[in-house]
Design a protein around this motif. Sequence first.
Motif, PDB file in Angstrom:
ATOM      1  N   THR A 358      35.311 -21.779   2.245  1.00 29.74           N
ATOM      2  CA  THR A 358      34.321 -22.609   2.956  1.00 29.74           C
ATOM      3  C   THR A 358      34.891 -23.196   4.249  1.00 29.74           C
ATOM      4  O   THR A 358      34.770 -24.389   4.517  1.00 29.74           O
ATOM      5  N   GLY A 359      35.525 -22.336   5.035  1.00 24.80           N
ATOM      6  CA  GLY A 359      35.985 -22.735   6.350  1.00 24.80           C
ATOM      7  C   GLY A 359      37.320 -23.454   6.397  1.00 24.80           C
ATOM      8  O   GLY A 359      37.754 -23.871   7.481  1.00 24.80           O
ATOM      9  N   LEU A 360      37.976 -23.626   5.269  1.00 32.54           N
ATOM     10  CA  LEU A 360      39.269 -24.305   5.218  1.00 32.54           C
ATOM     11  C   LEU A 360      40.353 -23.333   4.762  1.00 32.54           C
ATOM     12  O   LEU A 360      40.109 -22.442   3.948  1.00 32.54           O
ATOM     13  N   VAL A 361      41.551 -23.536   5.278  1.00 30.41           N
ATOM     14  CA  VAL A 361      42.706 -22.737   4.865  1.00 30.41           C
ATOM     15  C   VAL A 361      43.310 -23.392   3.627  1.00 30.41           C
ATOM     16  O   VAL A 361      43.576 -24.600   3.610  1.00 30.41           O
ATOM     17  N   VAL A 362      43.543 -22.607   2.570  1.00 28.71           N
ATOM     18  CA  VAL A 362      43.972 -23.182   1.285  1.00 28.71           C
ATOM     19  C   VAL A 362      45.292 -22.592   0.790  1.00 28.71           C
ATOM     20  O   VAL A 362      45.614 -22.718  -0.389  1.00 28.71           O
ATOM     21  N   ASN A 367      43.067 -27.402   4.478  1.00 22.03           N
ATOM     22  CA  ASN A 367      43.310 -27.942   5.797  1.00 22.03           C
ATOM     23  C   ASN A 367      42.489 -27.178   6.828  1.00 22.03           C
ATOM     24  O   ASN A 367      42.056 -26.047   6.586  1.00 22.03           O
ATOM     25  N   VAL A 368      42.286 -27.816   7.978  1.00 21.87           N
ATOM     26  CA  VAL A 368      41.569 -27.185   9.088  1.00 21.87           C
ATOM     27  C   VAL A 368      42.545 -26.262   9.815  1.00 21.87           C
ATOM     28  O   VAL A 368      43.729 -26.600   9.967  1.00 21.87           O
ATOM     29  N   ARG A 370      44.701 -24.422  12.613  1.00 22.09           N
ATOM     30  CA  ARG A 370      45.451 -25.118  13.653  1.00 22.09           C
ATOM     31  C   ARG A 370      44.770 -25.099  15.009  1.00 22.09           C
ATOM     32  O   ARG A 370      44.787 -26.098  15.742  1.00 22.09           O
ATOM     33  N   TRP A 371      44.164 -23.962  15.383  1.00 25.79           N
ATOM     34  CA  TRP A 371      43.592 -23.887  16.724  1.00 25.79           C
ATOM     35  C   TRP A 371      42.441 -24.870  16.911  1.00 25.79           C
ATOM     36  O   TRP A 371      42.208 -25.349  18.038  1.00 25.79           O
ATOM     37  N   LYS A 372      41.743 -25.218  15.829  1.00 22.58           N
ATOM     38  CA  LYS A 372      40.669 -26.216  15.936  1.00 22.58           C
ATOM     39  C   LYS A 372      41.243 -27.600  16.187  1.00 22.58           C
ATOM     40  O   LYS A 372      40.690 -28.390  16.965  1.00 22.58           O
ATOM     41  N   PHE A 373      42.373 -27.906  15.541  1.00 22.56           N
ATOM     42  CA  PHE A 373      43.026 -29.195  15.790  1.00 22.56           C
ATOM     43  C   PHE A 373      43.540 -29.263  17.222  1.00 22.56           C
ATOM     44  O   PHE A 373      43.402 -30.290  17.897  1.00 22.56           O
ATOM     45  N   ARG A 374      44.145 -28.160  17.703  1.00 20.93           N
ATOM     46  CA  ARG A 374      44.649 -28.139  19.075  1.00 20.93           C
ATOM     47  C   ARG A 374      43.520 -28.293  20.088  1.00 20.93           C
ATOM     48  O   ARG A 374      43.672 -28.956  21.119  1.00 20.93           O
ATOM     49  N   GLN A 375      42.376 -27.687  19.808  1.00 20.12           N
ATOM     50  CA  GLN A 375      41.214 -27.801  20.688  1.00 20.12           C
ATOM     51  C   GLN A 375      40.747 -29.246  20.759  1.00 20.12           C
ATOM     52  O   GLN A 375      40.431 -29.764  21.843  1.00 20.12           O
ATOM     53  N   LEU A 376      40.709 -29.926  19.606  1.00 17.58           N
ATOM     54  CA  LEU A 376      40.297 -31.332  19.569  1.00 17.58           C
ATOM     55  C   LEU A 376      41.317 -32.211  20.291  1.00 17.58           C
ATOM     56  O   LEU A 376      40.945 -33.118  21.055  1.00 17.58           O
ATOM     57  N   ARG A 377      42.593 -31.949  20.064  1.00 19.19           N
ATOM     58  CA  ARG A 377      43.642 -32.749  20.723  1.00 19.19           C
ATOM     59  C   ARG A 377      43.574 -32.597  22.234  1.00 19.19           C
ATOM     60  O   ARG A 377      43.718 -33.578  22.982  1.00 19.19           O
ATOM     61  N   ALA A 378      43.305 -31.378  22.695  1.00 14.64           N
ATOM     62  CA  ALA A 378      43.188 -31.161  24.146  1.00 14.64           C
ATOM     63  C   ALA A 378      41.998 -31.911  24.726  1.00 14.64           C
ATOM     64  O   ALA A 378      42.076 -32.479  25.834  1.00 14.64           O
TER      65      ALA A 378
END
Length: 432
Positions: A358-362, A367-368, A370-378
Amino acid sequence: MHNHWYDDKGTKKKFFFRPIPGTNKKELTVSKIFLNTPVSIDKTIHQSICELCVNRFSCWQRKHANPNRCANWMVSSICNNCTRYNECYKISKAACDSHRVSKYPGFGGFILDRMITLDYDKNWDLEDSFDLAMKIGVKNRVITWLLGRLFRNEAGLYRSWNIPKKNGGERTITAPQDELKVVQRAILDCVLSEVDVHKYATGFVPKTNILKNAVFHARAKVVVSIDLKDFFPSIKFPRVYGVLRKIGFRDRVAGIITALCTWDGALPQGAPTSPALSNILAYRMDKKLHSFFVHNRWNYTRYADDITFSAHEHHSKNASGAIDHMVTVARKIIAEEGFEVNESKIKIMRKGRRQWVTGLVVNEKPNVIRWKFRQLRAAVHNAMKLGLDKASKKQGISRVKYKRWVDGNLAFHNMINPDRIHELASDWRTVK
C-alpha cells in the motif's frame, strides 16, 4: 407461478416436480437450468427458484450483455421464504458448487451470499422508508424524491471524471450530487458503520490506515500483492441487496438502501457508501483467505482492492512452488466469491528487492520511499531560502497549492515516521 422456462435456443419447456413420499418436499427434475442433478427442495421455496430461472433465461433469450440486469431477479432469492438457512444451504450447496461464476458471472457468488450468514446477527427493526429516514435523520420525502429520480434514471444525480493511474491509463470516478451524497453519508454513519467487517480488512475502516495494513508484512521473506480488477464496478445490485438482506434488513429497506447506494447497476467509485458496502460484502472472502493463509503460517490483509499476503520464513524446500500454490489457491477463492484478479498486477517481492505494501516500503519497517522524503525536504528548504511566493512561482503553482502540498506531505510522513520528519516540520513552521 410460472410452469415453463426457455432454454438458450428460445424453446419453451415445462418444469416438472414430483412429490417425495412422506414429506412436504418436492423434487425439481429440471437439470439444464442451473441444477446439474435433481435436488430436493422445500415446497415453500420452489416458487422462488422457478421465478429465478424463468427471469434469468428470459434475460438470456433477449441477449442482455449481463443476465444479472433482470429487475425481477434482483429481488428474488432461494431464501426469501425460507427461515431454515442451514438446511437450505445444505440442500442447495451441491447444485451451486457446479454452477461457477465462470458460467454465469456473478450468479454463483450471489446465491451463496444469500445462504451463508455472516458472524453477525442483528434485528434492525426497520419496516420501510419512514423507519429508515428516522434512523439516519433524513426527511422521508427526500428519500422518496431521490428514489424516484434514481428509478427514472435521471441525469444529474452523479458526475463522472477521469484521473490518471500511476501505471498509465485512467480511473473513472463517479461521485453523487450534494443531496444524494448527504443521504449516503447518513446511511454510512448511522447504518453501515454498525456492521462489523473482517479484522484484516484495513481499508476505509475507522482507526486503521495504510501503516497498520503494512506493518503485518514488515521484514518478511516474501510479500505477494494481488489487485482485484474493477473492484467497485464488479459489485452489482443483486449482491449488494443480497448482503443487506443477509445481515438482517427486511426486503423493502434492503432494496431502498441498495437503490440509494448503487448507480447503473453497480457500486459507484466515488460514493461514500461504496467502501463500506464492499468491505461487508467481501467478509466471506476475507474469512476464507485469512483462514487459508493462517493455516499455512502466512500473514493476510486486504486494503480495498489490494490483497497482500506474506511469509516470514519459507515453509518448503521448494519455495517457488509454495508461493505459486498460495497464489493459485488465492486466485480460486477470489473467483469463487465473484471477484476477478488483475493478472498484470500480481507482484511477488522477495527479501532481496524492494517490498511494497500500500505504497510503503516494508523491507525493515514500514516507511516512505526515500525520494519522496527528499522531494519534501527540497520543497521546505526552497521555501525557507527563497520565501513561499518565489518558491511556489518557481514550481509554477500558486502559493496556496504549494503550502497545501507541503502541509499534506508533512502530515503523511508524520503518520508513518514521526522521528524522521520532526526537524523538517519545525523548519516549515518558520516559513511565512
